[in-house]
Each structure stands twice: as C-alpha cells, then as structure tokens.
Design a protein around this motif. Structure first.
Motif, PDB file in Angstrom:
ATOM      1  N   SER A 238     -45.970 -43.695-101.738  1.00 15.76           N
ATOM      2  CA  SER A 238     -45.417 -43.597-100.389  1.00 15.76           C
ATOM      3  C   SER A 238     -46.294 -44.352 -99.396  1.00 15.76           C
ATOM      4  CB  SER A 238     -45.326 -42.127 -99.958  1.00 15.76           C
ATOM      5  OG  SER A 238     -45.049 -42.028 -98.574  1.00 15.76           O
ATOM      6  N   ALA A 239     -45.661 -44.992 -98.428  1.00 14.97           N
ATOM      7  CA  ALA A 239     -46.416 -45.697 -97.382  1.00 14.97           C
ATOM      8  C   ALA A 239     -47.235 -44.728 -96.527  1.00 14.97           C
ATOM      9  CB  ALA A 239     -45.472 -46.511 -96.504  1.00 14.97           C
ATOM     10  N   PHE A 240     -46.921 -43.446 -96.573  1.00 20.56           N
ATOM     11  CA  PHE A 240     -47.663 -42.445 -95.809  1.00 20.56           C
ATOM     12  C   PHE A 240     -48.886 -41.921 -96.562  1.00 20.56           C
ATOM     13  CE2 PHE A 240     -43.442 -42.196 -93.902  1.00 20.56           C
ATOM     14  CZ  PHE A 240     -43.741 -42.162 -92.547  1.00 20.56           C
ATOM     15  N   ALA A 241     -48.902 -42.051 -97.889  1.00 19.36           N
ATOM     16  CA  ALA A 241     -49.927 -41.413 -98.720  1.00 19.36           C
ATOM     17  C   ALA A 241     -51.269 -42.131 -98.616  1.00 19.36           C
ATOM     18  CB  ALA A 241     -49.472 -41.343-100.174  1.00 19.36           C
ATOM     19  N   GLY A 242     -52.231 -41.445 -98.046  1.00 24.03           N
ATOM     20  CA  GLY A 242     -53.573 -41.988 -97.923  1.00 24.03           C
ATOM     21  C   GLY A 242     -53.698 -43.080 -96.875  1.00 24.03           C
TER      22      GLY A 242
END
Length: 185
Positions: free
Chosen positions: A99-103
C-alpha cells in the motif's frame, strides 16, 4: 470543496520491466498531463528500502527474499520510469510495503494539503492499487480508479478488480473519460 490528487504508484523501472505493455506508459503519461493541465497535484509513490533491507521481515512473503542483502537495491531499477517520472516539485512518497500508505508519510502529506479525493493509477492492479484503495477507503478518502491507468500481469484479475471489486469503493473511469476538476482549493 473537494481537492484531488493523481497518485502514480510503483511505476519504477524494475516494476515496469516485469509488466511489458507498450500502450501503458503513453496512457499513464496522458493522465499525468491531464492532471497537470488542470492544476491537480501529481504524487508519486514507490517502494524503497534502506541498505540491508532492515524494514523487511523474512516472514514477509512478498519482500522477505530481500531481507539481509547488503544493498538497498539498484538506484536505476528503483527510479521512476522516464516516461512517467516526477516533474520538479512533484511529491515523491517512499513506501515500505504494498500500500502507498504503508510505512510512508502519504496520509500526512494529503491531509496537510487538504486533499480528500485520490485518483489511483499504477502497477499492479492486484497489488499497490488494490491495497491503497482499501486503505484509502478506510481513511475516508473519495476515490477514483483510472482502469487503464493501472496494469496487472493477469488481465482477468485486472478486469474483475476494475469491473466488480473497485466500484464498491471508487468511481472507475478510463484515462480518456477522466475530467479532473480545476477547482482544487
């Protein structure tokens, strides 16, 4: 008033190389040009790790084979493809998972800019696009997926996602049908 951003995800040399489609990058380039012409921010998200891959657990099925390597990877391989590269001033988000949100700091970047509508593109439909769509929906973003601005190794998986799964949480349009709103503000 809603503020939109075009999110271009994982269009990095190493990824593009694994998904050969001569029509994909020109279509994606058209979406990027359309966004820029309308004053819609274009945000690039790509996967990246520190040397030695300390962010990667050997238990992670997708990235685990990288764990313990001495280098963080070839910079050229991880660079965004020249046909869909960031322009001067385009935000670049480095993510540590699918996901582009992960980390990453994507959520903070979007909220600070008042962006509440994401237009999703990228490689692969069944990877970064699906994972980012699910997380963005849970974070209450309005969503649009540009179906032909996404690419997957399996055309049937791409079709099922864009025709049957994504419409439950997003508007699904083609690059040619997308008309971004100029009134971002």
């Amino acid at each position: 008033m809603s503020s939109s951003a075009l999110l271009v995800m994982d269009v990095q040399n190493a990824v593009v190389h694994r998904y050969p489609d001569p029509d994909y990058l020109p279509r994606l380039g058209a979406a990027i040009a359309t966004a820029r012409a309308a004053g819609v921010p274009v945000i690039f998200a790509g996967v990246g790790f520190r040397p030695g891959f300390p962010e990667v657990s050997p238990r992670n099925r997708m990235f685990g084979a990288m764990a313990g390597r001495a280098t963080g990877g070839d910079d050229r391989a991880m660079a965004f493809h020249a046909d869909a590269a960031p322009a001067e001033g385009d935000p670049i988000v480095i993510k540590r998972r699918v996901s582009a949100f992960a980390g990453s700091d994507l959520d903070m970047l979007l909220r600070v800019q008042g962006i509440d509508h994401l237009v999703l593109t990228g490689i692969a439909t069944s990877g970064v696009v699906l994972s980012t769509l699910r997380q963005a929906a849970d974070l209450d973003f309005r969503l649009t997926v540009l179906s032909d601005g996404c690419l997957d190794a399996d055309p049937e998986v791409h079709r099922v996602l864009t025709e049957k799964i994504f419409p439950a949480q997003a508007d699904v349009l083609t690059v040619a049908a997308w008309e971004p709103k100029v009134s971002n503000g």
